[in-house]
Structure formats: structure tokens, C-alpha cells
Design a protein around this motif. Structure first.
Motif, PDB file in Angstrom:
ATOM      1  N   GLY A  16      12.044   4.368 -27.109  1.00  0.00           N
ATOM      2  CA  GLY A  16      10.903   4.898 -27.839  1.00  0.00           C
ATOM      3  C   GLY A  16      10.054   3.833 -28.505  1.00  0.00           C
ATOM      4  N   GLU A  19       6.158   4.345 -28.558  1.00  0.00           N
ATOM      5  CA  GLU A  19       5.657   5.677 -28.862  1.00  0.00           C
ATOM      6  C   GLU A  19       4.748   5.656 -30.084  1.00  0.00           C
ATOM      7  OE1 GLU A  19       8.821   8.872 -27.321  1.00  0.00           O
ATOM      8  OE2 GLU A  19       9.439   7.723 -29.066  1.00  0.00           O
ATOM      9  N   GLU A  23       3.760  11.203 -31.240  1.00  0.00           N
ATOM     10  CA  GLU A  23       4.796  11.529 -30.257  1.00  0.00           C
ATOM     11  C   GLU A  23       6.165  11.628 -30.922  1.00  0.00           C
ATOM     12  OE1 GLU A  23       3.993   8.144 -27.815  1.00  0.00           O
ATOM     13  OE2 GLU A  23       2.964   9.355 -26.307  1.00  0.00           O
ATOM     14  N   ASN A  26       6.305  14.851 -32.851  1.00  0.00           N
ATOM     15  CA  ASN A  26       6.512  16.004 -31.961  1.00  0.00           C
ATOM     16  C   ASN A  26       7.985  16.140 -31.587  1.00  0.00           C
ATOM     17  OD1 ASN A  26       3.846  16.794 -31.941  1.00  0.00           O
ATOM     18  ND2 ASN A  26       3.347  15.683 -30.075  1.00  0.00           N
ATOM     19  N   LYS A  27       8.623  15.024 -31.265  1.00  0.00           N
ATOM     20  CA  LYS A  27      10.054  15.067 -30.939  1.00  0.00           C
ATOM     21  C   LYS A  27      10.856  15.569 -32.140  1.00  0.00           C
ATOM     22  CE  LYS A  27      10.478  11.466 -27.461  1.00  0.00           C
ATOM     23  NZ  LYS A  27      11.142  10.197 -27.149  1.00  0.00           N
ATOM     24  N   HIS A  31      13.373  18.913 -32.581  1.00  0.00           N
ATOM     25  CA  HIS A  31      14.771  18.874 -33.029  1.00  0.00           C
ATOM     26  C   HIS A  31      14.965  19.705 -34.293  1.00  0.00           C
ATOM     27  CE1 HIS A  31      16.293  16.197 -30.013  1.00  0.00           C
ATOM     28  NE2 HIS A  31      15.323  15.337 -30.252  1.00  0.00           N
ATOM     29  N   SER A  48      20.807  17.344 -32.050  1.00  0.00           N
ATOM     30  CA  SER A  48      19.499  17.290 -32.704  1.00  0.00           C
ATOM     31  C   SER A  48      19.568  16.558 -34.046  1.00  0.00           C
ATOM     32  CB  SER A  48      18.924  18.695 -32.900  1.00  0.00           C
ATOM     33  OG  SER A  48      18.409  19.178 -31.683  1.00  0.00           O
ATOM     34  N   GLU A  51      19.650  12.891 -33.237  1.00  0.00           N
ATOM     35  CA  GLU A  51      18.337  12.437 -32.778  1.00  0.00           C
ATOM     36  C   GLU A  51      17.359  12.313 -33.939  1.00  0.00           C
ATOM     37  OE1 GLU A  51      17.311  11.327 -29.796  1.00  0.00           O
ATOM     38  OE2 GLU A  51      19.382  11.519 -29.101  1.00  0.00           O
TER      39      GLU A  51
END
Length: 73
Positions: A16, A19, A23, A26-27, A31, A48, A51
Motif C-alpha cells: 500500500g 496509495e 484509498e 476507503n479500505k 473493514h 478486519s 487490517e
């Protein structure tokens, strides 16, 4: 013929790297939604959570810097 082993840890860290904040945000939102979804498995929620930590927890959400440096308030 020689085979080169992939350094998965290094690959994951670099994944990443380029990024944009939007972005990443958004990820993180995806999660966070997964964590509050009653239909997802405990294993999925555990993934999640991990992450989100990697993304920076609350700092991952674009526009949530709060008052002070980086804030438009």
C-alpha cells in the motif's frame, strides 16, 4: 534453474506504499463496516481488526485529523 523465494512480509509492507489517503480511508471504512456487520464471521472480524491496525486505526480515515495541524477547522 534457481527459484527466488518471495519475501511475503516485505511484499505486504510495500503493497500500500503508493496509495492515496482517500484509498486508505476507503479500505478502512470497509473493514469498519465489516466489524459492525452482524452477519460476518468472528474470523472475518478478526482479520478486519488486524487490517485496521495496519492501516493506522482512526488515523486511516481521511479528513478525521481533528483540530490542529492538518485540520481545515
Amino acid at each position: 534453474m534457481t527459484h527466488h523465494a518471495r519475501d511475503i512480509t516485505k511484499d505486504a509492507a510495500l503493497e500500500g506504499m503508493h496509495e492515496q489517503p482517500e484509498e486508505i480511508s476507503n479500505k478502512a471504512r470497509g473493514h469498519k463496516a465489516n466489524l459492525s456487520n452482524p452477519n460476518t464471521s468472528d474470523e472475518s472480524k478478526k482479520q478486519s481488526k488486524q487490517e485496521l491496525k495496519v492501516l493506522g486505526d482512526e488515523k486511516a480515515f481521511y479528513g478525521k485529523q481533528g483540530k490542529g495541524e492538518g485540520s481545515k477547522e
